[in-house]
Design a protein around this motif. Structure first.
Motif, PDB file in Angstrom:
ATOM      1  N   ASP A 154      -4.661   3.039   5.562  1.00  0.00           N
ATOM      2  CA  ASP A 154      -4.971   2.193   6.712  1.00  0.00           C
ATOM      3  C   ASP A 154      -4.303   0.825   6.589  1.00  0.00           C
ATOM      4  OD1 ASP A 154      -6.325   1.830   9.204  1.00  0.00           O
ATOM      5  OD2 ASP A 154      -7.772   0.539   8.182  1.00  0.00           O
ATOM      6  N   ILE A 155      -4.308   0.270   5.383  1.00  0.00           N
ATOM      7  CA  ILE A 155      -3.658  -1.025   5.154  1.00  0.00           C
ATOM      8  C   ILE A 155      -2.169  -0.929   5.441  1.00  0.00           C
ATOM      9  CG2 ILE A 155      -2.951  -2.665   3.358  1.00  0.00           C
ATOM     10  CD1 ILE A 155      -5.698  -2.233   2.051  1.00  0.00           C
ATOM     11  N   ILE A 156      -1.515   0.071   4.864  1.00  0.00           N
ATOM     12  CA  ILE A 156      -0.067   0.192   5.015  1.00  0.00           C
ATOM     13  C   ILE A 156       0.311   0.523   6.456  1.00  0.00           C
ATOM     14  CG2 ILE A 156       1.983   1.445   4.243  1.00  0.00           C
ATOM     15  CD1 ILE A 156       0.621   1.783   1.533  1.00  0.00           C
ATOM     16  N   ASP A 157      -0.494   1.336   7.144  1.00  0.00           N
ATOM     17  CA  ASP A 157      -0.223   1.653   8.543  1.00  0.00           C
ATOM     18  C   ASP A 157      -0.266   0.415   9.426  1.00  0.00           C
ATOM     19  OD1 ASP A 157       0.201   4.317   8.109  1.00  0.00           O
ATOM     20  OD2 ASP A 157      -1.787   4.968   8.737  1.00  0.00           O
ATOM     21  N   ASN A 158      -1.137  -0.526   9.080  1.00  0.00           N
ATOM     22  CA  ASN A 158      -1.324  -1.716   9.924  1.00  0.00           C
ATOM     23  C   ASN A 158      -0.557  -2.936   9.434  1.00  0.00           C
ATOM     24  OD1 ASN A 158      -3.598  -1.229  12.113  1.00  0.00           O
ATOM     25  ND2 ASN A 158      -4.200  -0.089  10.277  1.00  0.00           N
ATOM     26  N   ALA A 159       0.005  -2.856   8.244  1.00  0.00           N
ATOM     27  CA  ALA A 159       0.809  -3.968   7.713  1.00  0.00           C
ATOM     28  C   ALA A 159       1.931  -3.367   6.878  1.00  0.00           C
ATOM     29  CB  ALA A 159      -0.055  -4.911   6.895  1.00  0.00           C
ATOM     30  N   GLY A 160       2.786  -2.620   7.548  1.00  0.00           N
ATOM     31  CA  GLY A 160       3.806  -1.849   6.847  1.00  0.00           C
ATOM     32  C   GLY A 160       5.003  -2.648   6.378  1.00  0.00           C
ATOM     33  N   ASP A 161       5.226  -3.820   6.948  1.00  0.00           N
ATOM     34  CA  ASP A 161       6.399  -4.615   6.597  1.00  0.00           C
ATOM     35  C   ASP A 161       6.136  -5.420   5.326  1.00  0.00           C
ATOM     36  OD1 ASP A 161       8.878  -5.729   6.689  1.00  0.00           O
ATOM     37  OD2 ASP A 161       8.365  -7.254   8.181  1.00  0.00           O
ATOM     38  N   MET A 162       5.939  -4.700   4.230  1.00  0.00           N
ATOM     39  CA  MET A 162       5.601  -5.316   2.951  1.00  0.00           C
ATOM     40  C   MET A 162       5.881  -4.303   1.843  1.00  0.00           C
ATOM     41  SD  MET A 162       4.294  -7.802   1.093  1.00  0.00           S
ATOM     42  CE  MET A 162       3.443  -8.917   2.221  1.00  0.00           C
ATOM     43  N   GLU A 163       6.303  -4.774   0.679  1.00  0.00           N
ATOM     44  CA  GLU A 163       6.407  -3.891  -0.482  1.00  0.00           C
ATOM     45  C   GLU A 163       5.005  -3.692  -1.047  1.00  0.00           C
ATOM     46  OE1 GLU A 163       9.050  -5.155  -3.525  1.00  0.00           O
ATOM     47  OE2 GLU A 163      10.701  -5.567  -2.140  1.00  0.00           O
ATOM     48  N   TYR A 164       4.711  -2.450  -1.468  1.00  0.00           N
ATOM     49  CA  TYR A 164       3.398  -2.154  -2.033  1.00  0.00           C
ATOM     50  C   TYR A 164       3.539  -1.556  -3.427  1.00  0.00           C
ATOM     51  CZ  TYR A 164       1.215  -3.060   2.478  1.00  0.00           C
ATOM     52  OH  TYR A 164       0.772  -3.662   3.615  1.00  0.00           O
ATOM     53  N   GLU A 165       2.601  -1.961  -4.281  1.00  0.00           N
ATOM     54  CA  GLU A 165       2.550  -1.488  -5.655  1.00  0.00           C
ATOM     55  C   GLU A 165       1.124  -1.088  -5.979  1.00  0.00           C
ATOM     56  OE1 GLU A 165       4.436  -4.139  -8.524  1.00  0.00           O
ATOM     57  OE2 GLU A 165       2.705  -3.898  -9.841  1.00  0.00           O
ATOM     58  N   MET A 166       0.981  -0.139  -6.892  1.00  0.00           N
ATOM     59  CA  MET A 166      -0.349   0.260  -7.328  1.00  0.00           C
ATOM     60  C   MET A 166      -0.377   0.408  -8.846  1.00  0.00           C
ATOM     61  SD  MET A 166      -0.507   4.322  -6.350  1.00  0.00           S
ATOM     62  CE  MET A 166      -2.084   4.561  -7.178  1.00  0.00           C
ATOM     63  N   VAL A 167      -1.545   0.178  -9.425  1.00  0.00           N
ATOM     64  CA  VAL A 167      -1.735   0.469 -10.845  1.00  0.00           C
ATOM     65  C   VAL A 167      -1.893   1.976 -10.957  1.00  0.00           C
ATOM     66  CG1 VAL A 167      -3.135   0.065 -12.889  1.00  0.00           C
ATOM     67  CG2 VAL A 167      -2.826  -1.767 -11.215  1.00  0.00           C
ATOM     68  N   ALA A 168      -0.907   2.626 -11.551  1.00  0.00           N
ATOM     69  CA  ALA A 168      -0.840   4.087 -11.505  1.00  0.00           C
ATOM     70  C   ALA A 168      -1.164   4.755 -12.826  1.00  0.00           C
ATOM     71  CB  ALA A 168       0.557   4.521 -11.063  1.00  0.00           C
ATOM     72  N   ASN A 169      -1.209   3.981 -13.899  1.00  0.00           N
ATOM     73  CA  ASN A 169      -1.506   4.580 -15.194  1.00  0.00           C
ATOM     74  C   ASN A 169      -2.153   3.543 -16.099  1.00  0.00           C
ATOM     75  OD1 ASN A 169      -0.907   5.296 -18.138  1.00  0.00           O
ATOM     76  ND2 ASN A 169      -0.308   7.166 -17.099  1.00  0.00           N
ATOM     77  N   GLY A 170      -3.295   3.890 -16.661  1.00  0.00           N
ATOM     78  CA  GLY A 170      -3.969   2.983 -17.586  1.00  0.00           C
ATOM     79  C   GLY A 170      -5.365   2.630 -17.123  1.00  0.00           C
TER      80      GLY A 170
END
Length: 280
Positions: A154-170
Motif C-alpha cells: 500500500d505504501i509503495i502503490d501510493n508513494a512509488g517515486d522513491m527507492e525502497y529498502e527492507m531488512v531482509a536477513n538478520g
C-alpha cells in the motif's frame, strides 16, 4: 525483465578488514557506522578516517558505501557531525543512513553529492511519511521492520517515486524500533541485546525455570525476494555489524544466491504477486 543491477545486496561491515571478504561474498553495497554517531558500540564502527581510507578499494570494485548515522545526537555534537558528513561527502561516500527527522532534514541540506536514506529506525509506517521524507530530499526509505506485506504494498502503490529498502536477513524486532525500553549494552568487544537473551524466572529467590527470549529469531525474508522485488523494493539489507565475519559472510552469500535466482526467474514474479495485488 529484472536486471542484476536493479537489485542490491546490502551488507554490514564492522571492521575495515571485513570489506573485501564481504564484497567477494556477493555484496553490491556496504554500510558502516560512523563512530560516535551510530547505534552500535564503537568497536564495530568506522572512524571518518577509516571510511575515507576504505573508499578507494570499494570504488575499485564498483561497489557502494553507505554510512549509518542512527544514534541519538545531542545539540553539542551537531556541528561536529556536519563537518564529518561534509568530509565524507567530498571523499565519495554514496549515502548517509539517518534516523532522526531533524537530522535527516539537516543532512539533506548539508551534503552535496551523497544521497540521504531514511533509516528503519525512523519508523516509516505509511505513505504520508514517505511523501514528507521525499519533500525533505530523501532518496531512499528503509521500511519499518514491523510492517505487513499488504502495508508495504500500500505504501509503495501510493508513494512509488522513491527507492525502497527492507531488512531482509538478520534480527527483526517484533516491536517498534523507536520504542524499545530494553538496554543494548556494549562491553569491551562484546555487545548484548537483552531481548535476545534467555532469562531465569525467579520467585522469592528460587529459580523456577528458564524463560524464552523476548526477541524474534533471525529472519530470512530474502527467500521470498521475488515477491518484494515485484512490490518495488530494490535493496535487501543484511543485519549484523556487531557479529563476526563468518556470520556476515554466510548471510551475504545466502542473499546473493536469492538475487541470482530472482534474476534468472524474473518471469515468475507476476505469479508471486497474484495474492498481493488485485490484477486489472
Amino acid at each position: 525483465m529484472v536486471k542484476a543491477d536493479e537489485i542490491e545486496v546490502l551488507a554490514p561491515c564492522g571492521r575495515p578488514c571485513d570489506i573485501m571478504p564481504v564484497i567477494d561474498a556477493g555484496a553490491d553495497a556496504i554500510y558502516v557506522g560512523l563512530s560516535g554517531y551510530s547505534a552500535r558500540p564503537k568497536s564495530s564502527d568506522f572512524t571518518a578516517e577509516e571510511i575515507c581510507e576504505s573508499l578507494p578499494k570499494i570504488k575499485a570494485q564498483n561497489k557502494k558505501l553507505y554510512v549509518a548515522v542512527n544514534a541519538n545526537v545531542e545539540n553539542e555534537y551537531i556541528s561536529d557531525l556536519c563537518e564529518k558528513a561534509k568530509t565524507l561527502d567530498k571523499a565519495g561516500v554514496d549515502a548517509f543512513i539517518v534516523s532522526d527527522y531533524g537530522l535527516i532534514d539537516l543532512m539533506c541540506k548539508t551534503v552535496k553529492n551523497a544521497s540521504v536514506h531514511s533509516s528503519t529506525i525512523s519508523g516509516t509506517y505509511n505513505y504520508e511519511d514517505v511523501k514528507l521524507l521525499k519533500s525533505m530530499g530523501v532518496k531512499r526509505v528503509i521500511l519499518s521492520t514491523d510492517l505487513f506485506v499488504d502495508e508495504i504494498s500500500d505504501i509503495i502503490d501510493n508513494a512509488g517515486d522513491m527507492e525502497y529498502e527492507m531488512v531482509a536477513n538478520g534480527g527483526i524486532c517484533f516491536n517498534s524500533n523507536r520504542q524499545c525500553l530494553l538496554p543494548h549494552v556494549g562491553s569491551n568487544e562484546g555487545y548484548t541485546v537483552f531481548c535476545q537473551k534467555e532469562y531465569d524466572l525467579i520467585k522469592d529467590g528460587q529459580v523456577l525455570g528458564r524463560a524464552k527470549r523476548i526477541g524474534s529469531v533471525a529472519c530470512h525474508m530474502h527467500r521470498d525476494m521475488g515477491l518484494y522485488v515485484g512490490m518495488g523494493i530494490s535493496s535487501f539489507k543484511i543485519e549484523g555489524r556487531t557479529n563476526n565475519i563468518d556470520y556476515v559472510l554466510k548471510r551475504v552469500k545466502s542473499v546473493a544466491e536469492s538475487k541470482r535466482f530472482v534474476v534468472e526467474h524474473a518471469d515468475e514474479i507476476a505469479g508471486m504477486m497474484h495474492y498481493v495485488r488485485r490484477q486489472g
